[in-house]
Write a protein that holds these residues in place. Structure first.
Motif, PDB file in Angstrom:
ATOM      1  N   GLY A   1       9.187 -25.591 -14.693  1.00 29.43           N
ATOM      2  CA  GLY A   1       7.820 -26.050 -14.897  1.00 29.43           C
ATOM      3  C   GLY A   1       6.814 -24.974 -14.572  1.00 29.43           C
ATOM      4  O   GLY A   1       5.700 -24.974 -15.087  1.00 29.43           O
ATOM      5  N   LEU A   2       7.188 -24.035 -13.712  1.00 30.65           N
ATOM      6  CA  LEU A   2       6.284 -22.933 -13.404  1.00 30.65           C
ATOM      7  C   LEU A   2       6.223 -22.021 -14.614  1.00 30.65           C
ATOM      8  O   LEU A   2       7.251 -21.675 -15.171  1.00 30.65           O
ATOM      9  CB  LEU A   2       6.805 -22.152 -12.200  1.00 30.65           C
ATOM     10  N   SER A   3       5.029 -21.669 -15.022  1.00 27.36           N
ATOM     11  CA  SER A   3       4.962 -20.658 -16.056  1.00 27.36           C
ATOM     12  C   SER A   3       3.869 -19.697 -15.668  1.00 27.36           C
ATOM     13  O   SER A   3       2.742 -20.089 -15.415  1.00 27.36           O
ATOM     14  CB  SER A   3       4.721 -21.287 -17.421  1.00 27.36           C
ATOM     15  N   GLY A   4       4.252 -18.431 -15.521  1.00 23.96           N
ATOM     16  CA  GLY A   4       3.281 -17.450 -15.084  1.00 23.96           C
ATOM     17  C   GLY A   4       3.431 -16.163 -15.867  1.00 23.96           C
ATOM     18  O   GLY A   4       4.535 -15.692 -16.108  1.00 23.96           O
ATOM     19  N   ALA A   5       2.292 -15.599 -16.233  1.00 25.72           N
ATOM     20  CA  ALA A   5       2.292 -14.303 -16.901  1.00 25.72           C
ATOM     21  C   ALA A   5       2.065 -13.238 -15.851  1.00 25.72           C
ATOM     22  O   ALA A   5       1.239 -13.405 -14.962  1.00 25.72           O
ATOM     23  CB  ALA A   5       1.184 -14.276 -17.939  1.00 25.72           C
ATOM     24  N   PHE A   6       2.823 -12.162 -15.945  1.00 22.14           N
ATOM     25  CA  PHE A   6       2.698 -11.064 -14.990  1.00 22.14           C
ATOM     26  C   PHE A   6       2.465  -9.768 -15.730  1.00 22.14           C
ATOM     27  O   PHE A   6       3.029  -9.527 -16.791  1.00 22.14           O
ATOM     28  CB  PHE A   6       3.983 -10.908 -14.168  1.00 22.14           C
ATOM     29  N   GLU A   7       1.654  -8.944 -15.096  1.00 20.85           N
ATOM     30  CA  GLU A   7       1.464  -7.589 -15.619  1.00 20.85           C
ATOM     31  C   GLU A   7       1.774  -6.637 -14.498  1.00 20.85           C
ATOM     32  O   GLU A   7       1.418  -6.910 -13.347  1.00 20.85           O
ATOM     33  CB  GLU A   7       0.013  -7.403 -16.033  1.00 20.85           C
TER      34      GLU A   7
ATOM     35  N   VAL B   1      10.287  -2.701  -9.798  1.00 26.16           N
ATOM     36  CA  VAL B   1       9.553  -3.577 -10.717  1.00 26.16           C
ATOM     37  C   VAL B   1       8.442  -4.259  -9.929  1.00 26.16           C
ATOM     38  O   VAL B   1       8.688  -4.863  -8.895  1.00 26.16           O
ATOM     39  CB  VAL B   1      10.488  -4.665 -11.304  1.00 26.16           C
ATOM     40  N   GLU B   2       7.215  -4.113 -10.399  1.00 27.79           N
ATOM     41  CA  GLU B   2       6.088  -4.790  -9.731  1.00 27.79           C
ATOM     42  C   GLU B   2       5.281  -5.537 -10.762  1.00 27.79           C
ATOM     43  O   GLU B   2       5.015  -5.003 -11.828  1.00 27.79           O
ATOM     44  CB  GLU B   2       5.150  -3.741  -9.118  1.00 27.79           C
ATOM     45  N   GLY B   3       4.860  -6.750 -10.421  1.00 25.17           N
ATOM     46  CA  GLY B   3       4.030  -7.471 -11.374  1.00 25.17           C
ATOM     47  C   GLY B   3       3.105  -8.420 -10.633  1.00 25.17           C
ATOM     48  O   GLY B   3       3.469  -8.941  -9.580  1.00 25.17           O
ATOM     49  N   SER B   4       1.930  -8.631 -11.179  1.00 26.82           N
ATOM     50  CA  SER B   4       1.057  -9.625 -10.561  1.00 26.82           C
ATOM     51  C   SER B   4       0.388 -10.466 -11.630  1.00 26.82           C
ATOM     52  O   SER B   4       0.203 -10.024 -12.763  1.00 26.82           O
ATOM     53  CB  SER B   4       0.022  -8.959  -9.658  1.00 26.82           C
ATOM     54  N   GLY B   5       0.066 -11.693 -11.242  1.00 28.84           N
ATOM     55  CA  GLY B   5      -0.559 -12.621 -12.178  1.00 28.84           C
ATOM     56  C   GLY B   5      -1.245 -13.717 -11.411  1.00 28.84           C
ATOM     57  O   GLY B   5      -1.323 -13.672 -10.184  1.00 28.84           O
ATOM     58  N   ARG B   6      -1.720 -14.717 -12.109  1.00 32.32           N
ATOM     59  CA  ARG B   6      -2.432 -15.842 -11.487  1.00 32.32           C
ATOM     60  C   ARG B   6      -1.620 -16.522 -10.407  1.00 32.32           C
ATOM     61  O   ARG B   6      -2.140 -16.951  -9.395  1.00 32.32           O
ATOM     62  CB  ARG B   6      -2.761 -16.904 -12.534  1.00 32.32           C
ATOM     63  N   VAL B   7      -0.293 -16.670 -10.684  1.00 33.55           N
ATOM     64  CA  VAL B   7       0.509 -17.476  -9.765  1.00 33.55           C
ATOM     65  C   VAL B   7       0.999 -16.671  -8.568  1.00 33.55           C
ATOM     66  O   VAL B   7       1.642 -17.201  -7.680  1.00 33.55           O
ATOM     67  CB  VAL B   7       1.717 -18.128 -10.485  1.00 33.55           C
ATOM     68  N   GLY B   8       0.695 -15.377  -8.575  1.00 30.54           N
ATOM     69  CA  GLY B   8       1.127 -14.581  -7.444  1.00 30.54           C
ATOM     70  C   GLY B   8       1.621 -13.226  -7.910  1.00 30.54           C
ATOM     71  O   GLY B   8       1.371 -12.819  -9.038  1.00 30.54           O
ATOM     72  N   PHE B   9       2.301 -12.529  -7.021  1.00 32.18           N
ATOM     73  CA  PHE B   9       2.826 -11.236  -7.422  1.00 32.18           C
ATOM     74  C   PHE B   9       4.246 -11.079  -6.907  1.00 32.18           C
ATOM     75  O   PHE B   9       4.672 -11.760  -5.990  1.00 32.18           O
ATOM     76  CB  PHE B   9       1.938 -10.091  -6.947  1.00 32.18           C
ATOM     77  N   LEU B  10       4.975 -10.195  -7.583  1.00 31.56           N
ATOM     78  CA  LEU B  10       6.350  -9.974  -7.194  1.00 31.56           C
ATOM     79  C   LEU B  10       6.652  -8.477  -7.167  1.00 31.56           C
ATOM     80  O   LEU B  10       5.988  -7.694  -7.835  1.00 31.56           O
ATOM     81  CB  LEU B  10       7.309 -10.698  -8.148  1.00 31.56           C
TER      82      LEU B  10
END
Lengths: 775, 144, 284
Positions: B54-60, B78-87
């Motif tokens: 159900g989680l859907s997040g776009a990361f850049e 690999v690094e990415g961040s988006g509305r739902v957070g960052f990884l």
């Protein structure tokens, strides 16, 4: 000659149900969120997802153009607002400038960066997603000992050693004590970071009335008058043009004893947009942006003689400050130092505190505020010492207690314990649990490979804050009592109860003093336009200090009532009893209502007496008060899973005179619940990059009713000589007594394995690791 | 959160080393990766969409390859961040021959921040394992 | 804590619901997982189709020697159903262990099973029961075994646009004993580990064992090593505990802030032994 004997019901000392409860349990109380105003707007705050970062840019254009949005502000717009105050003065205290919105850098996850205001909360929330913040992420440090280590990232660049303050205190001759000791025990003890978790999160409604140039601020707070003074100052508004109202407050536990960015920010916003604005904190914001409690790493050393006499105590206390100071942050660990000797008579102490900056939300007062940490420390050390000396933990305590003949007792840390009889609740608790039989049962259980523990905590604490020279803002309290022409009584208390029950207990006190019924009395608080200046509710002070102010105001009124009664009865020889003024010679009497009406009608006035019936008193306490008690906890440990089950919890507390046993028991039970939370389940955990990984109730285990053991409440009564009511305060005592009793119990259970100490929370996995280590 | 494990790729180490650093292959193998655009030597801008439970997040973000020791090891960040957070994932991959295959052993850190971190803590380990498995499974399929 | 805007439809029929799902709408059942994610803006479905308004998706009945449970039966309904308590007590017992009272009043078996949280309780029971799931799409209906249904964390055999319409569990006779034993995570109530056991005895030996395990790894699984170790053995504590020791064999256990992988594996063995012991004691 008829003599009138009236028998009126008295209320003090009785288990009277709280008048607050019907509205609370039927959902008809008014909290900040229930406040509606025509044209009220809604604010949503955008917060940093990083623990440390430079703000390169904030793009608010899209958000500002979004439907329904009336304004967007960032740190550059609010730069002129005063910084968030730290109320503690200390030599060499380093106070970073704490702006209400971040300016060039962010210092903790949740640091507010921008505010979006729209005509409804949904549009505001949607627009908040359109704010683009460009961060340059920086290295963060989230652990205080790591922050002190060489090479740690500097939380504030101007202070690369991450030291916010140091504090040193000595008493007696600790070096001599340690030199002459037969044994010295040492232990590192952690009181972990906790989330206070009031059921109602914070919230503010700010209403700027531009025609009158007045700001009304509704805020969920424990200290409405102090908030008014400080926030008016931050906004550059005259103090008397600001009104602060604390509506129903759904719990505070110290987390609302503060001045927060959002209180000034909503004032600023309302003044700018000339409309009322509401902000309600989400639970997730509450986790990350409301102060945390505790956050100690304590290194204790206790020196003793072979016979168990404690000779001296050394404490190195590392306090996790967080990224900033909030109102009382540096004071809390000092309260730990004040109580470090506990109930024991040693005069030799040395304490050193280091306050450490970390990229986390600040710590501040949380139920017990420094005293749970101190009690946990000394009670664990006494058990460790007992174990080292192979002494019974009961004997070693009885041997070292301040004895009841020694009060008032000047402690090693400069306090004067008011009254006490430490052996009394302790012996009562031991009797109630059948201590000696329990030890026999334990021996049998051990033979069968079962793990059973008996844990003791004999605690003392410092509360009823307090003599003004020893407090940051004054420690007196105020009360006004008004009697209307109809004889109805209204009490205006400067305290701000939010669950402590003074709406009931103050009515009990007044009813007994004046001889009227409970229903004739109204207790109001929390509105600075109605109530005279007060300090507020915290530190278990509302009844001990606020109730004393009330008591003296009532005496003033009684004197005036007698005067009017005497005038009406044409005799100086009168008594006030049972709600009537009675002429002792004739037995004639006037009712309370007749006297009240006469004082306002003023057909005739007694000599040198003004019309009306109102009295205001500001009462300054000469000392703190010092409740004490003993908690005994029996635990059984599941040998397979490491789970700790509390079989029995006995609390014997001495809070001086008991005005309402139902409320006192409730306070102890609530306090114990939070103590159990710390001991068994709760911890606010930040990872190495400063992310709060226990950020929702899914992962942070607050005790709920099905997790609670039955608490057996008992008391001894040693009145306090400090105030006319003889009360000591009890709001925090349950929390203070609880955690060491639980940990001592589990360590006792595991002592055959040679376990000496376990840090909280006592998770099943921690216990299991200890159990498996033996194999 | 520490992650580690091994996976056997059905190709020789030299080929494995090559495809593991080929952006065209990585873009297809990395779960949810929509594009990898070279922005410097061994550095790529990444666009990714994660859809899970159900989680859907776009990361850049960025993908970087460093510490190369051909054909035996390298580091993948690999690094990415988006509305739902960052990884952020930072792993050292070691390749060794196993018959005609390559055993890839990986060891590193998976970090999550923002809203995802607050509610997804308990799922990080399992999700990281799942993503890594998907990555290697897809890689194995592409390698043939 | 405010979700993004979304369309909401209360469909008049299952057909209408399935057609909307085929065009990209998402199903809403009890909302106990979906709505918190939406409030945190971790999920933002544009169109929700409320399955709980369809009365004919909520039933518990016996047919053809099996028990059929409609997808929108709440955990509370499953927990308290006299039919299930009598003829499939394992499912009722498992439902009673889910979350807390509020979650059980709202959450549904279809929603929970379709979500396939690695720490959910039902999947362990469904594995032990060798249950079947009836999956419906706008143009399809198929039945999948529990073993084939749970694939990975939050990953099931459901194709886009499909929902679980019904859960089918067997009716075991009184000579079958069952138990669900769980170590709950104190904050959320999710299973740190949960083990469902289903056993039969014959001539003093364990003739049939099924063990479903949840919480340990990314999906609920059948502990076949333990099953094989116990089948044909006596019910002595030694045999039970040896079989239980194998419950995590070959499984890559997860680690998180609540429990390390090692501790989880240990808990799985402890709870497997408890589930087996209790199940055996319940054989009539």
């Amino acid at each position: 000659m008829a003599t009138t004997t009236t028998k009126t019901e008295t209320f003090v000392g009785k288990r009277i149900r709280r008048r607050e409860d019907p509205r609370l349990i039927t959902g008809t109380a008014t909290y900040v969120e229930d406040i509606q105003m025509p044209g009220m707007h809604f604010a949503v705050i955008v917060r940093s997802p990083h623990a440390a970062a430079r703000i390169r840019s904030i793009d608010t254009k899209q958000a500002a153009a979004a439907p329904g949005v009336v304004c967007v502000f960032t740190g550059k717009d609010t730069k002129g607002v005063g910084t968030i105050p730290c109320g503690v003065a200390m030599p060499d205290l380093r106070v970073p400038q704490h702006h209400i919105l971040a300016t060039d850098r962010v210092y903790f996850v949740g640091h507010p960066v921008a505010v979006v205001v729209a005509r409804d909360r949904y549009l505001a929330r949607d627009a908040a997603d359109l704010i683009e913040v460009n961060y340059e992420v920086l290295p963060a440090v989230a652990d205080p000992e790591k922050a002190l280590a060489k090479g740690a990232p500097a939380v504030h660049p101007q202070w690369p050693d991450n030291t916010a303050f140091t504090y040193h205190q000595e008493g007696g001759d600790v070096d001599k004590a340690f030199a002459g000791a037969d044994v010295v025990v040492k232990q590192r003890i952690v009181s972990q970071r906790l989330v206070p978790m009031a059921m109602e999160t914070r919230g503010v409604v700010a209403e700027w009335r531009s025609a009158d140039r007045q700001l009304n601020l509704y805020t969920s707070t424990q200290i409405p008058h102090l908030v008014r003074t400080l926030v008016a100052g931050m906004l550059g508004l005259e103090e008397n043009r600001m009104r602060v109202i604390a509506p129903e407050v759904g719990g505070g536990f110290g987390s609302k004893l503060n001045v927060y960015a959002e209180e000034a920010l909503m004032g600023f916003v309302s003044m700018k947009i000339q409309k009322a604005v509401k902000w309600i904190e989400s639970r997730r914001e509450n986790f990350t942006c409301t102060i945390h409690g505790r956050g100690h790493v304590d290194y204790y050393e206790v020196a003793a003689k072979r016979d168990g006499t404690i000779l001296g105590i050394k404490l190195k206390l590392i306090q996790d400050v967080g990224a900033y100071h909030q109102l009382l942050t540096p004071l809390i660990p000092q309260l730990s130092v004040l109580m470090m000797p506990g109930l024991y008579k040693t005069k030799n102490i040395r304490a050193d505190i280091v306050g450490v900056f970390t990229n986390c939300v600040p710590t501040d007062a949380y139920r017990g505020a420094g005293r749970p940490e101190a009690t946990h420390g000394i009670e664990r050390m006494v058990d460790i010492l007992a174990s080292e000396l192979k002494m019974d933990p009961v004997e070693i305590r009885l041997k070292n207690f301040v004895s009841k003949e020694q009060f008032p007792f000047a402690t090693a840390t400069g306090l004067m314990y008011d009254s006490g009889d430490y052996a009394a609740p302790f012996k009562k608790a031991l009797d109630l649990v059948g201590y000696h039989k329990l030890r026999q049962e334990q021996a049998e259980a051990r033979k069968q490979g079962k793990w059973m523990g008996i844990g003791i905590s004999t605690y003392g604490e410092i509360c009823a804050i307090g003599p003004s020279p020893a407090t940051p803002a004054g420690g007196w309290e105020s009360a006004t009592v008004k009697i209307e022409p109809s004889g109805k009584v209204t009490i205006l208390t400067g305290t701000c109860p939010h669950g402590q029950g003074e709406e009931t207990t103050f009515a009990q006190i007044a009813a007994d003093e004046l001889g009227v019924g409970l229903d004739d009395i109204l207790v109001l608080r929390g509105d600075t336009a109605i109530v005279q200046y007060g300090i507020g509710t915290f530190g278990s002070r509302a009844t001990a200090v606020g109730g004393s102010a009330l008591y003296y105001a009532l005496q003033d009124l009684k004197a005036k009532i007698k005067k009017f009664g005497a005038m009406l009865l044409e005799s100086e020889d009168v008594t006030l009893a049972g709600g009537r003024v009675i002429c002792n010679k004739t037995g004639n009497s006037k009712s309370f209502q007749e006297v009240a009406a006469a004082s306002y009608r003023a057909l005739k006035l007694p000599p040198n007496t003004e019309p009306g019936l109102i009295a205001t008193r500001f009462w300054e306490p000469s000392n703190f008060t010092f409740p004490f008690g003993a908690h005994i906890v029996i635990t059984d440990i599941d040998g397979e899973t490491g789970q700790v089950k509390i079989r029995r919890y006995v609390a014997v507390d001495d809070c001086g005179n008991i005005l309402n046993p139902l409320i006192v028991d409730g306070q102890v039970q609530g306090g114990v619940a939070q103590g159990l939370g710390q001991a068994l389940w709760e911890q606010a955990v930040y990872d190495d990059s400063g992310q709060l990984i226990t950020g929702e109730l899914m992962d942070y285990a607050v005790p709920r009713s099905h997790m609670m053991p039955w608490i057996e409440n008992h008391h001894t009564v040693t009145p306090s000589p400090v105030n006319p009511l003889g009360v000591k305060g009890v709001g925090e005592a349950g929390t203070i007594g609880c955690s060491p009793a639980v940990v001592n119990s589990v360590v006792d259970a595991l002592s055959p394995l040679g376990v000496r100490h376990i840090d909280m929370p006592l998770t099943p996995e921690k216990i299991w690791k200890l159990l498996s280590a033996k194999n | 959160m520490k992650v580690s494990g091994t996976y056997t790729l059905p190709v020789a180490p030299e080929r494995a080393y090559q495809i593991l650093q080929d952006p065209a292959v990585l873009a297809q193998a990395m779960p949810g990766c929509e594009s990898l655009e070279k922005i410097g030597p061994d550095e790529y801008r990444m666009k990714m969409k994660v859809i899970l439970a159900g989680l859907s997040g776009a990361f850049e973000g960025k993908v970087r390859i460093t510490d190369q020791v051909s054909p035996s090891s390298f580091r993948l960040i690999v690094e990415g961040s988006g509305r739902v957070g960052f990884l952020k994932g930072d792993g050292l991959l070691k390749l060794s021959p196993r018959d005609d295959n390559t055993e890839v052993s990986y060891e590193g850190d998976a970090q999550v921040g923002g809203t995802m971190a607050a509610v997804g803590q308990r799922l990080i380990d399992g999700t990281a394992k799942m993503m890594i498995k998907k990555f290697f499974d897809k890689l194995a399929a592409l390698a043939r | 804590m405010i979700a993004q805007k979304f369309e909401y439809t209360a469909p008049q029929s299952l057909n209408e619901a399935l057609h909307l799902l085929a065009t990209g709408a998402k199903p809403l059942a009890g909302g106990m997982s979906l709505i918190p994610m939406m409030k945190l803006r971790l999920a933002a479905p544009e169109h929700l189709v409320d399955l709980c308004t369809l009365k004919d998706l909520n039933y518990i009945r016996e047919a053809a020697g099996e028990l059929h449970i409609g997808a929108t039966a709440s955990h509370y309904e499953v927990e308290s159903s006299p039919l299930l308590r009598q003829k499939c007590p394992l499912l009722a017992e498992t439902a009673a262990a889910i979350g807390d009272v509020q979650v059980r009043n709202m959450g549904t078996i279809g929603g929970s099973v379709a979500h396939a949280d690695p720490a959910a309780d039902y999947p362990a029971a469904l594995q032990a029961l060798e249950a079947k799931l009836v999956l419906n799409g706008a143009k399809s209906e198929r039945t999948v075994s529990a073993a084939d249904f749970f694939i990975d964390a939050f990953t099931t055999a459901l194709e886009p646009g499909e929902i679980i319409r019904e859960v089918i569990v067997p009716i075991d006779d009184a000579r079958t004993g069952t138990s669900y034993q769980k170590m709950p995570q104190p904050a959320s109530g999710f299973a740190i580990v949960g083990v469902a056991a289903r056993v039969r005895q014959s001539a003093g030996k364990i003739s049939f064992v099924r063990i479903g395990v949840t919480g340990l790894s990314n999906r609920a699984y059948r502990a076949t090593a333990s099953e094989k170790a116990l089948e044909g053995k006596s019910e002595s504590p030694v045999e039970i505990s040896s079989a239980a020791e194998l419950v995590a064999q070959g499984i890559d256990a997860n680690s998180d802030l609540h429990a390390s992988a090692d501790y989880r594996r240990h808990l799985a063995a402890v709870h497997a032994a408890r589930a087996l012991k209790t199940a055996i004691s319940r054989i009539a």
